[in-house]
Structures are given as structure tokens and as C-alpha cells.
Design an enzyme around this catalytic site. Structure first.
Site, PDB file in Angstrom:
ATOM      1  N   SER A 121      61.196  28.280  79.321  1.00  0.00           N
ATOM      2  CA  SER A 121      62.393  28.894  78.761  1.00  0.00           C
ATOM      3  C   SER A 121      62.277  30.406  78.729  1.00  0.00           C
ATOM      4  O   SER A 121      63.275  31.084  78.538  1.00  0.00           O
ATOM      5  CB  SER A 121      62.677  28.350  77.363  1.00  0.00           C
ATOM      6  OG  SER A 121      61.505  28.333  76.601  1.00  0.00           O
ATOM      7  N   HIS A 167      65.823  25.052  84.238  1.00  0.00           N
ATOM      8  CA  HIS A 167      65.797  25.245  82.789  1.00  0.00           C
ATOM      9  C   HIS A 167      66.825  24.354  82.104  1.00  0.00           C
ATOM     10  O   HIS A 167      68.020  24.633  82.124  1.00  0.00           O
ATOM     11  CB  HIS A 167      66.048  26.726  82.476  1.00  0.00           C
ATOM     12  CG  HIS A 167      65.982  27.046  81.018  1.00  0.00           C
ATOM     13  ND1 HIS A 167      66.606  28.127  80.455  1.00  0.00           N
ATOM     14  CD2 HIS A 167      65.349  26.418  79.985  1.00  0.00           C
ATOM     15  CE1 HIS A 167      66.369  28.152  79.149  1.00  0.00           C
ATOM     16  NE2 HIS A 167      65.619  27.121  78.848  1.00  0.00           N
ATOM     17  N   GLU A 174      69.969  25.878  84.062  1.00  0.00           N
ATOM     18  CA  GLU A 174      69.838  27.112  84.845  1.00  0.00           C
ATOM     19  C   GLU A 174      68.849  26.836  85.976  1.00  0.00           C
ATOM     20  O   GLU A 174      67.716  26.406  85.720  1.00  0.00           O
ATOM     21  CB  GLU A 174      69.305  28.255  83.966  1.00  0.00           C
ATOM     22  CG  GLU A 174      70.327  28.746  82.947  1.00  0.00           C
ATOM     23  CD  GLU A 174      69.785  29.860  82.028  1.00  0.00           C
ATOM     24  OE1 GLU A 174      70.596  30.616  81.490  1.00  0.00           O
ATOM     25  OE2 GLU A 174      68.545  29.950  81.856  1.00  0.00           O
TER      26      GLU A 174
HETATM   27  N1  LIG Z   1      61.888  22.551  73.059  1.00  0.00           N
HETATM   28  C1  LIG Z   1      62.841  23.333  73.488  1.00  0.00           C
HETATM   29  O1  LIG Z   1      63.807  23.654  72.778  1.00  0.00           O
HETATM   30  C2  LIG Z   1      62.818  23.824  74.900  1.00  0.00           C
HETATM   31  C3  LIG Z   1      64.013  24.153  75.556  1.00  0.00           C
HETATM   32  C4  LIG Z   1      63.977  24.563  76.882  1.00  0.00           C
HETATM   33  C5  LIG Z   1      62.756  24.679  77.517  1.00  0.00           C
HETATM   34  N2  LIG Z   1      61.602  24.372  76.852  1.00  0.00           N
HETATM   35  C6  LIG Z   1      60.332  24.515  77.562  1.00  0.00           C
HETATM   36  O2  LIG Z   1      59.891  23.226  77.948  1.00  0.00           O
HETATM   37  C7  LIG Z   1      58.465  23.214  77.970  1.00  0.00           C
HETATM   38  C8  LIG Z   1      57.968  22.075  77.087  1.00  0.00           C
HETATM   39  O3  LIG Z   1      58.455  22.251  75.787  1.00  0.00           O
HETATM   40  P1  LIG Z   1      58.452  21.084  74.714  1.00  0.00           P
HETATM   41  O4  LIG Z   1      59.290  21.551  73.594  1.00  0.00           O
HETATM   42  O5  LIG Z   1      58.759  19.809  75.387  1.00  0.00           O
HETATM   43  O6  LIG Z   1      56.932  21.089  74.258  1.00  0.00           O
HETATM   44  P2  LIG Z   1      56.073  19.911  73.620  1.00  0.00           P
HETATM   45  O7  LIG Z   1      54.990  20.575  72.874  1.00  0.00           O
HETATM   46  O8  LIG Z   1      56.948  18.933  72.930  1.00  0.00           O
HETATM   47  O9  LIG Z   1      55.471  19.176  74.894  1.00  0.00           O
HETATM   48  C9  LIG Z   1      54.524  19.760  75.737  1.00  0.00           C
HETATM   49  C10 LIG Z   1      53.674  18.625  76.321  1.00  0.00           C
HETATM   50  O10 LIG Z   1      52.875  19.172  77.344  1.00  0.00           O
HETATM   51  C11 LIG Z   1      51.628  18.509  77.256  1.00  0.00           C
HETATM   52  N3  LIG Z   1      50.613  19.327  77.943  1.00  0.00           N
HETATM   53  C12 LIG Z   1      49.968  20.413  77.495  1.00  0.00           C
HETATM   54  N4  LIG Z   1      49.128  20.860  78.443  1.00  0.00           N
HETATM   55  C13 LIG Z   1      49.241  20.030  79.498  1.00  0.00           C
HETATM   56  C14 LIG Z   1      48.624  19.960  80.761  1.00  0.00           C
HETATM   57  N5  LIG Z   1      47.696  20.845  81.142  1.00  0.00           N
HETATM   58  N6  LIG Z   1      48.991  18.965  81.602  1.00  0.00           N
HETATM   59  C15 LIG Z   1      49.908  18.053  81.236  1.00  0.00           C
HETATM   60  N7  LIG Z   1      50.517  18.070  80.036  1.00  0.00           N
HETATM   61  C16 LIG Z   1      50.194  19.050  79.180  1.00  0.00           C
HETATM   62  C17 LIG Z   1      51.368  18.344  75.797  1.00  0.00           C
HETATM   63  O11 LIG Z   1      50.404  17.325  75.563  1.00  0.00           O
HETATM   64  C18 LIG Z   1      52.758  17.966  75.302  1.00  0.00           C
HETATM   65  O12 LIG Z   1      52.945  16.575  75.351  1.00  0.00           O
HETATM   66  C19 LIG Z   1      58.045  24.598  77.505  1.00  0.00           C
HETATM   67  O13 LIG Z   1      57.818  25.394  78.633  1.00  0.00           O
HETATM   68  C20 LIG Z   1      59.233  25.091  76.735  1.00  0.00           C
HETATM   69  O14 LIG Z   1      59.326  26.493  76.696  1.00  0.00           O
HETATM   70  C21 LIG Z   1      61.611  23.928  75.569  1.00  0.00           C
END
Ligand SMILES: NC(=O)c1ccc[n+]([C@@H]2O[C@H](COP(=O)([O-])OP(=O)(O)OC[C@H]3O[C@@H](n4cnc5c(N)ncnc54)[C@H](O)[C@@H]3O)[C@@H](O)[C@H]2O)c1
Length: 731
Positions: free
Chosen positions: A442, A463, A475
Site C-alpha cells: 500500500s 493494490h 490500483e
Molecule cells: N490491511 C490493509 O488495510 C491493507 C490494505 C491494502 C494493502 N495492504 C498491504 O497488504 C499487505 C499485507 O497486509 P495485511 O494487512 O494482510 O497483513 P497481515 O499481517 O494480516 O498478513 C501478512 C501475512 O504475511 C505473512 N508473511 C510474513 N512474512 C512472510 C514471508 N516471508 N513469506 C510468506 N508470508 C509471510 C504473515 O505470516 C501474515 O500472515 C501489506 O503489504 C499491506 O501494506 C494492506
């Protein structure tokens, strides 16, 4: 509307068969779907004249209206023509012509049947309402809807008049005020369909029905309604209660910004007890007023932008490149976003492998997906069998090997550049040569990630917004080397997942978060200047935002907004320096809705009230509040976004005002009735806009320094839409 003579149409046709059934058949040779253009309506009127004569002379006993298209009936009126309406009286005359043709249909001396298999929308539904009977096929494709209200108008070819008279007030409101589609089963239940017949025997059954009606006119399959429904639908008091409740609901959900549903309620209140003719008159006048209104024009604009996105308008060189089919999707990181993306893909029949580093995370991701399917079943969006079948498409594990047959892999691991680079590079080693990689970051640089890869041309950002299953925007972020095929593939996957994709360049916050940043920050500055949370959120809602900025910060999470703000500050400089009140906020243990308290308090996730103790907890916020005019609050919040959007265009993140507007509407709920952020800005004179921003600059400092694009527009006396019409080729 045009002065030129209307071209003649040979569609629909009229013929009488050996059993004295008169068939009116719509089959537009030029179009995929039948559309009720002006020439088609005129021709239809002529068919009705022939039908009337045939009925009088006893050559036809019954008239059936059908479609020659295999999977659709009629897709409604001509939307281009709707958009052209400028003059109130001309618009009303046009509507009256359509009504007159349908009144002719309703007054034919022999019974009439609409044979509906497939899509039946707007003017198609109204045509069927002017028939004596509606026979529907039981195909899944068959559905009836009156979506006019979504375009800021109302069904004016008798829909608003005839529907409540046929199915009752409450059932009619349910369709008229929402534009929702009903399938054949529901249509039968509410009395809209006279008969539902098997799709594979459709024409035979229609013929049988027509012959039985022709032989026994006046026979109508009875539709019974419950006593309570009838009391509410058919008594003066009952109707007043129903209409008052409906009005309250409309006001609560639209804030009164959308006149169409309110006009529908007016027409029903004033005319339901009157004659059809009187009601049609009121319907035509109201529809004409709505047609020429800015809200209707803005909603049509949004409709066209969405259609453009659906047709791939945003894909560079769309004609020259082909998207790869995605049959199997890999998802790395089975967290909140990964689980959501996996579920969405499986729902669209794509096989999914979710990879994580922890077993519990994989299980959690699967559970998240299952939970979403359960909800969809509960809301009757899918059957439990379909949900179980979709769930079977998702597997998961800790191994990269699971990704080997993926056509596309989306990375959604923690938001850390080093981890993302390592994960993407490793994934690249395990996937096939054609596989596309995408990151759901993000805030991190797609360009920097691309630098770590061996095949950067097969990599871009994808995104999604949280929650994935609800937020419509995706996006698609171009990296420096991303190929057109890669963009086309990710774009088409986003479409398949039911999303609205917008292609953007790489840069801090990409498009939506970058424009939202200064808006949320400005709310923080307003707080620091003594404004109340209630006033700021109220003004934003009056402007039309789905929730105020403080409520939004709570919704997204105070920690998440804090990180996003810091990253915009790093990427874009002092202009985006967080407001001191928001920095103070980050130091409290408030998390927003998920933690039960932020600017508001929450109980079981539901908003309760503003937490007045927050003012004293934020040291940079003055002890006493002072009044602000709504205009000042609105200018500061909205023009902060407009100014940033101007910079986004200047930086080439996107090249068209439409892209900004579509993304803001789909990604933030920016009010569709305004047509978009820049379309709103274009309603202000470019020089007046610049002067107001300059005033804010003087009063509040450099964060409001006018973007050079604003200066240029003022100098040239041009609007955003004139200067940034943008096309995919320009990118
Ligand atoms: N949560 C939001 O509102 C949101 C919105 C848009 C984008 N994002 C982006 O999406 C991505 C994930 O966010 P999230 O909220 O789902 O996070 P989250 O913490 O819920 O999930 C992340 C997952 O990645 C796993 N992980 C960590 N290192 C890893 C690796 N080396 N290999 C495989 N898995 C691994 C973790 O175990 C976890 O299950 C981030 O880049 C975040 O910026 C999040």
C-alpha cells in the site's frame, strides 16, 4: 433532441402466424442487445398500429412481444440519448412520446404477452408492464430491473405508475428505489411475472400460454397478497406509513443528495390514488426535471467512466496486447489481504494456492475465506453448494512449490521492503516463465521492488483496498519496466474479480492514498485550530463523503493511518508533514474502531459517540473549541485534495481527470452525485479556485501552496477535464 430527421428502423418486426398469434420481435442487427432508441420506438409504434388493425379485423387473437436475441430481452432505453437531454420541455415531450406508445400497447383490443428470457431492463420492463401478461423463463440469466434511479432519473415510460398498481406499493418501492434486479422466481412471488416456464422449452411454452390466453381472454393467474401487505398497500393510512418510512430510509442513506428517489416517493404519494393518465403526467414532468439536472449528468458521467474501465480503456495499447488467462492464482501471505484476495478469486472459479511462513497463518487465511463464503451464503449471494465448491479451489501451505503452476502471483506479506524483495525474488525462481508477479503493497516503491527481480517486465503493483470483498477499486501500478501484457493481465484479472481497475504510475501513496493523505491531515490541522470533531465530520458528510475524516481514521485504524501518513511525509516532503494533533494521537493507545476507541467510542464494532475526552489527551489541541464556518471547513478539506490531485496529474501518476475521479469514487466513496473530485473542482471557475487556494496558502502556510497545474489552468482559463482529457495512448 436532434434536429436531423430520425433514421428509420425495420426493428422490431410484426407478423401473424397460422394460429392467429401476432408476434412483435425485437432483434437489432447492429447491436448485441436490444436497445430502445428513438427509431426503434417509432417502429414499435408502427407495429402496434398493425397489431391493433389485426386485432380489430380478427386476424390476430393475441400479441406476443419477444426478442430475437438468444439470451436477452431488452436492455432498456438508449443511454446516449438520456445524456443528451438539455432542455426541460423537449425532454418532457420526448418522454411523453414514449409513454404514448406504451399507452397504445396497454390499450390494444386483444391480450398482450411479454415473453422474457434473459436481461430485461428499464424500458424493457416498462414495456412488459404495459402488457397484460409477462411470461418469464426460469433461466439464471432472466432478471428484471429498473435501474433508472442509479442514474439519477426515474422510470418514466410508465414504470413509476404501472409497477405499484401491478405488484403493490411496498414491492414496487423495493425495485424503484434501489434499481435491484429480481430473478424469475422472485418476479413470480411478487406478482410481476404471470408465469415462469422452463428455459429450454421457452418459445413452446410461450406459444401455449398465448393460445390459452387468446382462447380465453380475461383469464389471469391470480396473485394473492397477505392481509397485512394489502392493508399497508391499499389503504390511505397504510400508504402514508409506507411512504414516510421509505422517505426516512432514503434520507438516511443518501443525505438527500440524490433527488430521484425522493421524486419517486412524491409521485406515488400524490398520484397512486389518481388515474394512470394523471400519474403519467407527473412522472414525465419529474423525469424531465431530473434528466436535465446536474446530479443526473454526474451519475451518467460515473456510469461512462465505469463502462470505460470495464472495456479496458485504461490499458495502454489495449488493442495490441493480449491479457494472459489466469486459471491459477498464487497468493503469498495469507493475512487479512491475502485471505480476502484468495476468497475473491475462488469465488470467480480461479484455483488458489496461499503460501505463508506459518501454519497458523495458512489456517487463518483459509478460515478468513471460509468466513466470507459463509457470510455470502447467509446473505443469499450464493448457495451453500457453490460456497463449498469454491472453497475446494483454495489450498495453502508453506512451500514455494505450491506456486509452480500459477499464472499470476500476488504478494501480500508484511509491509517491509526487505521482506517483499526477498519473497518476490524467491517466488520468481519457483514460478513458470510466463507467470506475472504483483505486489499488494500500500505504500512501498514498486520501482524498488522491480529492481530486485530478474523479470521486472512481468511485475507490477496490484493494490487492493481493505476489505477486499467490498472495496471496488484496484490500483494497477506500473513499474519502470512493466510490459503492456503484464498490465493487461493484471487489469483483466481485476475485472474478472468484479473490481474497477485504474492504471497508475508509481509514487508515494500511488493515487488514492496520496490524495486522501492531505484531506485526513487537514482534519488534524482543523482539530489543532480548535474545530470540533463533530463539525468537521458533519461538514464532510454534508459534502457527500460516506463518513467524515475522523470517523474514517478510526475505521482504517489510527496506527495504519499513522504509518501511511509518515510514509507520505517521507516520500513527498514537508507539504505532507503530519498535523501535530495526529502525531499526538499516534502516541495515545487509541487504535480506532478495531480497539473500541478512537475519535469515537465503539461497542461491538458499532459507533456509539464522539469521545469528548480526546481533546484533553492531545497536547497540541487547544483547550477550548471555537466555531468555524462550514464553508471554511469544506474548503480546507476538499481543496487540500484538489490541490494534491493537480500535483498527481503533474507528476504523471495518471494523465486524465477521469482516472482521478473514478479512483476517488471507487476507492474512497467520494460522492458519485458530484461526478468526481475534479469534476467538482471544474464547477468552480479556475481563477476562483486558484484564488481560494492562494487564500488558504496565506492563512495556513506552504501545505496549501498552489500546485503549478492550478496556476496554469487559471492562466489558460481551462478546466481539469479540458486540460487532462487523457487517453491510454498518452501514457
Ligand atoms: N490491511 C490493509 O488495510 C491493507 C490494505 C491494502 C494493502 N495492504 C498491504 O497488504 C499487505 C499485507 O497486509 P495485511 O494487512 O494482510 O497483513 P497481515 O499481517 O494480516 O498478513 C501478512 C501475512 O504475511 C505473512 N508473511 C510474513 N512474512 C512472510 C514471508 N516471508 N513469506 C510468506 N508470508 C509471510 C504473515 O505470516 C501474515 O500472515 C501489506 O503489504 C499491506 O501494506 C494492506
Amino acid at each position: 433532441m436532434s434536429e436531423a430527421p430520425t433514421p428509420r428502423s425495420t426493428n422490431p418486426t410484426f407478423e401473424i402466424d397460422s394460429e392467429a398469434i401476432g408476434w412483435i420481435t425485437f432483434d437489432d442487427a447492429e447491436r448485441r442487445l436490444n436497445v430502445l432508441t428513438e427509431p426503434v420506438m417509432i417502429r414499435f409504434g408502427a407495429c402496434l398500429d398493425e397489431a391493433r388493425a389485426a386485432g380489430r379485423e380478427g386476424r390476430a387473437r393475441v400479441i406476443v412481444i419477444r426478442s430475437g436475441k438468444p439470451g436477452s430481452f431488452i436492455a432498456g432505453a438508449d443511454i446516449e440519448q438520456i445524456g443528451e437531454a438539455e432542455d426541460l420541455d423537449v425532454a418532457e415531450t420526448q418522454i411523453r412520446l414514449g409513454q404514448a406508445i406504451y399507452s397504445d400497447l396497454a390499450s390494444l383490443p386483444i391480450p398482450t404477452v411479454a415473453a422474457i428470457h434473459g436481461v430485461c431492463v428499464g424500458g424493457g420492463v416498462e414495456m412488459s408492464l404495459a402488457c397484460d401478461y409477462r411470461v418469464l423463463s426460469d433461466s439464471e440469466k432472466t432478471g428484471m430491473s429498473l435501474p433508472e434511479v442509479q442514474l439519477g432519473i426515474l422510470p418514466a415510460w410508465g414504470g413509476t405508475t404501472r409497477l405499484p398498481r401491478l405488484i403493490g406499493l411496498q414491492a414496487a418501492l423495493d425495485l424503484l428505489l434501489t434499481g435491484k434486479r429480481v430473478d424469475a422466481r422472485k418476479a413470480k412471488r411478487i406478482g410481476l411475472a404471470s408465469e415462469v416456464v422452463p428455459a429450454d422449452l421457452f418459445m413452446r411454452k410461450v406459444r401455449d400460454f398465448a393460445l390459452s390466453i387468446g382462447a380465453n381472454p380475461g383469464h389471469a393467474p391470480a396473485h394473492k397478497r397477505k392481509l397485512r401487505t394489502r392493508l399497508l398497500d391499499e389503504t390511505g393510512l397504510g400508504r402514508r406509513i409506507v411512504l414516510a418510512m421509505a422517505r426516512k430510509k432514503v434520507m438516511a442513506s443518501t443525505g438527500g443528495h440524490y433527488p430521484a428517489p425522493l421524486r419517486i416517493l412524491d409521485i406515488l404519494r400524490d398520484n397512486l390514488a389518481k388515474s394512470i393518465e394523471e400519474s403519467l403526467g407527473a412522472e414525465a414532468r419529474a423525469a424531465a426535471e431530473l434528466l436535465v439536472s446536474p446530479v443526473c449528468k454526474n451519475l451518467l458521467h460515473v456510469f461512462h467512466m465505469r463502462e470505460g474501465a470495464r472495456k479496458g480503456k485504461g490499458v495502454p495499447a489495449a488493442d495490441a496486447v493480449e491479457a494472459h488467462a489466469v486459471l491459477t492464482l498464487g497468493v503469498i501471505g495469507a493475512g487479512v489481504m491475502g485471505g480476502g484476495i484468495g476468497q475473491l478469486a475462488a469465488r470467480k472459479a480461479i484455483r488458489v494456492y496461499m503460501k505463508d511462513i506459518r501454519h497458523e497463518a495458512v489456517t487463518g487465511g483459509l478460515q478468513h475465506a471460509r468466513g466470507l463464503f459463509d457470510k455470502a451464503v447467509k446473505r443469499r449471494r450464493m448457495s451453500s453448494r457453490e460456497a463449498a465448491q469454491s472453497m475446494e479451489l483454495i489450498t495453502g501451505g508453506l512451500e514455494y512449490h505450491g506456486l509452480s503452476d500459477s499464472d499470476l502471483v500476488v504478494e501480500a506479506v508484511v509491509e517491509k521492503m526487505a521482506v517483499k524483495k526477498a519473497v518476490l525474488l524467491e517466488a520468481e525462481q519457483h514460478v513458470g516463465h510466463d507467470c506475472v508477479l504483483a505486489t499488494n503493497t500500500s505504500s512501498l516503491s514498486v520501482t524498488e521492488m522491480a529492481g530486485a527481480l530478474e523479470r521486472p517486465e512481468q511485475f507490477c503493483g496490484m493494490h487492493f483496498f481493505n476489505p477486499v470483498h467490498r472495496m471496488p477499486l484496484v490500483e494497477v501500478i506500473r513499474g519502470p519496466d512493466t510490459s503492456a501484457e503484464t498490465i493487461a493481465t493484471v487489469y483483466s484479472l481485476a475485472l474478472r474479480l468484479g473490481k474497477v481497475p485504474v492504471v497508475v504510475g508509481d509514487g508515494p501513496g500511488f493515487l488514492v492514498n496520496r490524495i486522501l493523505g492531505p484531506y485526513l491531515n487537514e482534519a488534524g490541522f482543523l482539530l489543532g485550530d480548535g474545530a470540533t470533531i463533530a463539525d468537521v465530520d458533519r461538514v464532510a458528510r454534508i459534502f457527500g463523503m460516506p463518513m467524515g475524516p475522523f470517523r474514517l481514521i478510526d475505521e482504517v485504524g489510527i496506527d495504519v493511518t499513522g504509518h501511511a501518513g509518515a510514509s507520505l511525509h517521507r516520500g513527498l516532503g514537508e507539504r505532507l508533514a503530519p498535523a501535530p494533533a495526529l502525531l499526538d494521537l499516534g502516541r495515545t493507545d487509541r487504535l480506532g474502531r478495531k480497539g473500541g476507541v478512537g475519535f469515537y467510542t465503539y461497542e461491538d464494532g458499532r459507533e456509539k459517540q464522539i469521545d469528548e475526552t480526546i481533546y484533553s489527551e492531545l497536547s497540541s489541541v487547544p483547550k477550548s473549541r471555537r466555531p468555524f464556518t462550514d464553508q471554511e471547513i469544506r474548503n480546507r478539506l476538499v481543496l487540500a485534495m484538489v490541490n494534491e490531485a493537480a500535483r498527481v496529474l503533474e507528476d504523471g501518476i495518471v494523465t486524465s481527470a477521469q482516472d482521478v475521479d473514478l479512483a476517488m469514487i471507487m476507492g474512497t466513496g467520494f460522492p458519485p452525485f458530484r461526478g468526481g473530485l475534479l469534476r467538482f473542482a471544474d464547477t468552480l471557475h479556475p481563477r476562483a479556485l486558484l484564488d481560494t487556494v492562494k487564500g488558504l496558502h496565506q492563512a495556513h502556510g506552504d501545505r496549501f501552496a498552489p500546485a503549478p497545474v492550478l496556476e496554469q489552468l487559471a492562466a489558460d482559463d481551462r478546466t481539469f477535464y479540458a486540460a487532462f482529457s487523457g487517453s491510454a495512448e498518452q501514457r
